[in-house]
Design a protein around this motif. Structure first.
Motif, PDB file in Angstrom:
ATOM      1  N   GLY A  40       0.807  -1.351   0.106  1.00 55.22           N
ATOM      2  CA  GLY A  40       0.057   0.008   0.274  1.00 55.22           C
ATOM      3  C   GLY A  40       0.910   1.226   0.128  1.00 55.22           C
ATOM      4  N   ILE A  41       1.785   1.377   0.761  1.00 54.05           N
ATOM      5  CA  ILE A  41       2.717   2.480   0.985  1.00 54.05           C
ATOM      6  C   ILE A  41       3.422   2.744  -0.442  1.00 54.05           C
ATOM      7  CG2 ILE A  41       5.031   3.371   1.943  1.00 54.05           C
ATOM      8  CD1 ILE A  41       3.835   2.024   4.598  1.00 54.05           C
ATOM      9  N   THR A  42       4.020   1.281  -0.916  1.00 53.38           N
ATOM     10  CA  THR A  42       4.653   1.418  -2.267  1.00 53.38           C
ATOM     11  C   THR A  42       3.862   2.219  -3.554  1.00 53.38           C
ATOM     12  OG1 THR A  42       5.870  -0.082  -1.776  1.00 53.38           O
ATOM     13  CG2 THR A  42       5.958   0.477  -4.075  1.00 53.38           C
ATOM     14  N   VAL A  43       2.784   1.610  -3.588  1.00 56.00           N
ATOM     15  CA  VAL A  43       1.462   1.944  -4.494  1.00 56.00           C
ATOM     16  C   VAL A  43       1.017   3.454  -4.601  1.00 56.00           C
ATOM     17  CG1 VAL A  43      -0.513   1.678  -5.699  1.00 56.00           C
ATOM     18  CG2 VAL A  43       0.924  -0.457  -5.031  1.00 56.00           C
ATOM     19  N   SER A  44       0.844   3.776  -3.024  1.00 57.24           N
ATOM     20  CA  SER A  44       0.350   5.262  -2.790  1.00 57.24           C
ATOM     21  C   SER A  44       1.493   6.273  -3.302  1.00 57.24           C
ATOM     22  CB  SER A  44      -0.343   5.301  -1.777  1.00 57.24           C
ATOM     23  OG  SER A  44       0.699   5.095  -0.491  1.00 57.24           O
ATOM     24  N   THR A  45       2.614   5.875  -2.751  1.00 55.66           N
ATOM     25  CA  THR A  45       3.803   6.848  -2.885  1.00 55.66           C
ATOM     26  C   THR A  45       4.082   7.049  -4.561  1.00 55.66           C
ATOM     27  OG1 THR A  45       4.790   6.133  -0.883  1.00 55.66           O
ATOM     28  CG2 THR A  45       6.229   7.115  -2.420  1.00 55.66           C
ATOM     29  N   ASN A  46       3.866   5.855  -5.383  1.00 54.79           N
ATOM     30  CA  ASN A  46       4.286   6.072  -6.728  1.00 54.79           C
ATOM     31  C   ASN A  46       3.274   6.723  -7.346  1.00 54.79           C
ATOM     32  OD1 ASN A  46       6.871   4.639  -6.457  1.00 54.79           O
ATOM     33  ND2 ASN A  46       5.954   2.672  -7.050  1.00 54.79           N
ATOM     34  N   THR A  47       2.089   6.392  -7.093  1.00 54.48           N
ATOM     35  CA  THR A  47       0.949   7.394  -7.648  1.00 54.48           C
ATOM     36  C   THR A  47       0.954   8.732  -7.254  1.00 54.48           C
ATOM     37  OG1 THR A  47      -0.495   5.293  -7.064  1.00 54.48           O
ATOM     38  CG2 THR A  47      -1.785   7.213  -7.411  1.00 54.48           C
ATOM     39  N   THR A  48       1.378   8.862  -5.861  1.00 50.00           N
ATOM     40  CA  THR A  48       1.422  10.494  -5.740  1.00 50.00           C
ATOM     41  C   THR A  48       2.390  11.096  -6.394  1.00 50.00           C
ATOM     42  OG1 THR A  48       0.712   9.900  -3.581  1.00 50.00           O
ATOM     43  CG2 THR A  48       1.732  11.830  -4.035  1.00 50.00           C
ATOM     44  N   ILE A  49       3.701  10.364  -6.774  1.00 50.46           N
ATOM     45  CA  ILE A  49       4.701  10.971  -7.383  1.00 50.46           C
ATOM     46  C   ILE A  49       4.503  11.159  -8.975  1.00 50.46           C
ATOM     47  CG2 ILE A  49       7.041  10.654  -8.266  1.00 50.46           C
ATOM     48  CD1 ILE A  49       7.626   9.200  -5.634  1.00 50.46           C
ATOM     49  N   TYR A  50       3.792  10.157  -9.514  1.00 50.77           N
ATOM     50  CA  TYR A  50       3.547  10.280 -11.083  1.00 50.77           C
ATOM     51  C   TYR A  50       2.355  11.121 -11.255  1.00 50.77           C
ATOM     52  CZ  TYR A  50       7.176   6.943 -11.554  1.00 50.77           C
ATOM     53  OH  TYR A  50       8.225   6.285 -11.738  1.00 50.77           O
ATOM     54  N   SER A  51       1.552  11.274 -10.589  1.00 48.11           N
ATOM     55  CA  SER A  51       0.403  12.027 -10.988  1.00 48.11           C
ATOM     56  C   SER A  51       0.483  13.427 -10.465  1.00 48.11           C
ATOM     57  CB  SER A  51      -0.887  11.702  -9.932  1.00 48.11           C
ATOM     58  OG  SER A  51      -0.611  11.787  -8.442  1.00 48.11           O
ATOM     59  N   GLY A  52       1.397  13.598  -9.454  1.00 46.39           N
ATOM     60  CA  GLY A  52       1.797  15.248  -9.305  1.00 46.39           C
ATOM     61  C   GLY A  52       2.926  15.511 -10.449  1.00 46.39           C
ATOM     62  N   LEU A  53       3.657  14.652 -11.117  1.00 44.38           N
ATOM     63  CA  LEU A  53       4.520  15.176 -12.125  1.00 44.38           C
ATOM     64  C   LEU A  53       3.523  15.294 -13.571  1.00 44.38           C
ATOM     65  CD1 LEU A  53       7.496  12.670 -11.823  1.00 44.38           C
ATOM     66  CD2 LEU A  53       7.342  15.015 -11.666  1.00 44.38           C
ATOM     67  N   THR A  54       2.437  14.465 -13.677  1.00 47.52           N
ATOM     68  CA  THR A  54       1.598  14.613 -14.688  1.00 47.52           C
ATOM     69  C   THR A  54       0.586  15.849 -14.566  1.00 47.52           C
ATOM     70  OG1 THR A  54       1.339  12.455 -14.930  1.00 47.52           O
ATOM     71  CG2 THR A  54      -0.338  13.834 -15.741  1.00 47.52           C
ATOM     72  N   ALA A 106      -3.308  12.678  -7.200  1.00 46.33           N
ATOM     73  CA  ALA A 106      -2.191  13.087  -6.138  1.00 46.33           C
ATOM     74  C   ALA A 106      -2.537  13.102  -4.887  1.00 46.33           C
ATOM     75  CB  ALA A 106      -1.434  14.167  -6.574  1.00 46.33           C
ATOM     76  N   ILE A 107      -3.635  13.810  -4.716  1.00 44.69           N
ATOM     77  CA  ILE A 107      -4.331  14.148  -3.279  1.00 44.69           C
ATOM     78  C   ILE A 107      -4.823  12.666  -2.795  1.00 44.69           C
ATOM     79  CG2 ILE A 107      -5.973  15.295  -1.733  1.00 44.69           C
ATOM     80  CD1 ILE A 107      -5.432  17.513  -3.770  1.00 44.69           C
ATOM     81  N   LEU A 108      -5.475  11.860  -3.671  1.00 40.44           N
ATOM     82  CA  LEU A 108      -5.801  10.639  -3.150  1.00 40.44           C
ATOM     83  C   LEU A 108      -4.624   9.713  -2.625  1.00 40.44           C
ATOM     84  CD1 LEU A 108      -8.838  10.148  -5.644  1.00 40.44           C
ATOM     85  CD2 LEU A 108      -9.015  10.689  -3.091  1.00 40.44           C
ATOM     86  N   GLY A 109      -3.750   9.703  -3.576  1.00 43.52           N
ATOM     87  CA  GLY A 109      -2.176   8.801  -3.375  1.00 43.52           C
ATOM     88  C   GLY A 109      -1.748   9.359  -1.905  1.00 43.52           C
ATOM     89  N   LEU A 110      -1.570  10.662  -1.681  1.00 44.49           N
ATOM     90  CA  LEU A 110      -1.189  11.180  -0.459  1.00 44.49           C
ATOM     91  C   LEU A 110      -1.889  10.697   0.834  1.00 44.49           C
ATOM     92  CD1 LEU A 110       0.909  12.840   0.991  1.00 44.49           C
ATOM     93  CD2 LEU A 110      -0.435  14.851   0.660  1.00 44.49           C
ATOM     94  N   ALA A 111      -3.358  10.721   0.494  1.00 41.34           N
ATOM     95  CA  ALA A 111      -4.062  10.297   1.439  1.00 41.34           C
ATOM     96  C   ALA A 111      -3.886   8.936   1.895  1.00 41.34           C
ATOM     97  CB  ALA A 111      -5.612  10.668   1.218  1.00 41.34           C
ATOM     98  N   MET A 112      -3.872   7.986   0.900  1.00 46.25           N
ATOM     99  CA  MET A 112      -3.543   6.668   1.191  1.00 46.25           C
ATOM    100  C   MET A 112      -2.259   6.302   1.643  1.00 46.25           C
ATOM    101  SD  MET A 112      -5.078   4.782  -2.346  1.00 46.25           S
ATOM    102  CE  MET A 112      -4.543   2.886  -1.503  1.00 46.25           C
ATOM    103  N   ASN A 113      -1.340   7.028   1.264  1.00 45.60           N
ATOM    104  CA  ASN A 113       0.094   6.866   1.883  1.00 45.60           C
ATOM    105  C   ASN A 113       0.031   7.076   3.197  1.00 45.60           C
ATOM    106  OD1 ASN A 113       2.881   6.501   2.228  1.00 45.60           O
ATOM    107  ND2 ASN A 113       3.397   8.263   0.842  1.00 45.60           N
ATOM    108  N   VAL A 114      -0.632   8.175   3.668  1.00 49.67           N
ATOM    109  CA  VAL A 114      -0.868   8.554   5.238  1.00 49.67           C
ATOM    110  C   VAL A 114      -1.697   7.568   6.080  1.00 49.67           C
ATOM    111  CG1 VAL A 114      -2.000  10.000   6.872  1.00 49.67           C
ATOM    112  CG2 VAL A 114      -0.846  10.959   5.000  1.00 49.67           C
TER     113      VAL A 114
END
Length: 88
Positions: free
Chosen positions: A12-26, A46-54
């Protein structure tokens, strides 16, 4: 059972971190090129990925705190038994 409780924390942490990074870059790229809808969607993801990471980080921290407390309690019990002269 809750679906999120079945996902291992590291996944979960890996997926949400990667999702946050790549959607932020997009989002940054689409903002530069003036693609409004793309930047809005990427920012939302990116915001949803950050929330999952937290969420997963807090869950892992809680589990690690409980494991640490269990180890401390076991060591205290062993120390008390040793002081009383019991075999451990």
């Amino acid at each position: 059972m809750n679906f999120l409780n079945r996902i291992p924390d590291t996944v979960g942490i890996t997926v949400s971190t990667n999702t946050t990074i790549y959607s932020g870059l997009t989002g940054i790229f689409s903002s530069i090129t003036n693609w409004n809808w793309t930047s809005i969607i990427a920012s939302t993801v990116a915001i949803l990925g950050l929330a999952m990471n937290v969420y997963f980080q807090r869950r892992r921290d809680k589990r690690e705190r409980m494991e640490s407390q269990a180890r401390i309690d076991e060591l205290k019990a062993r120390t008390m038994a040793y002081q009383r002269g019991e075999k451990v």
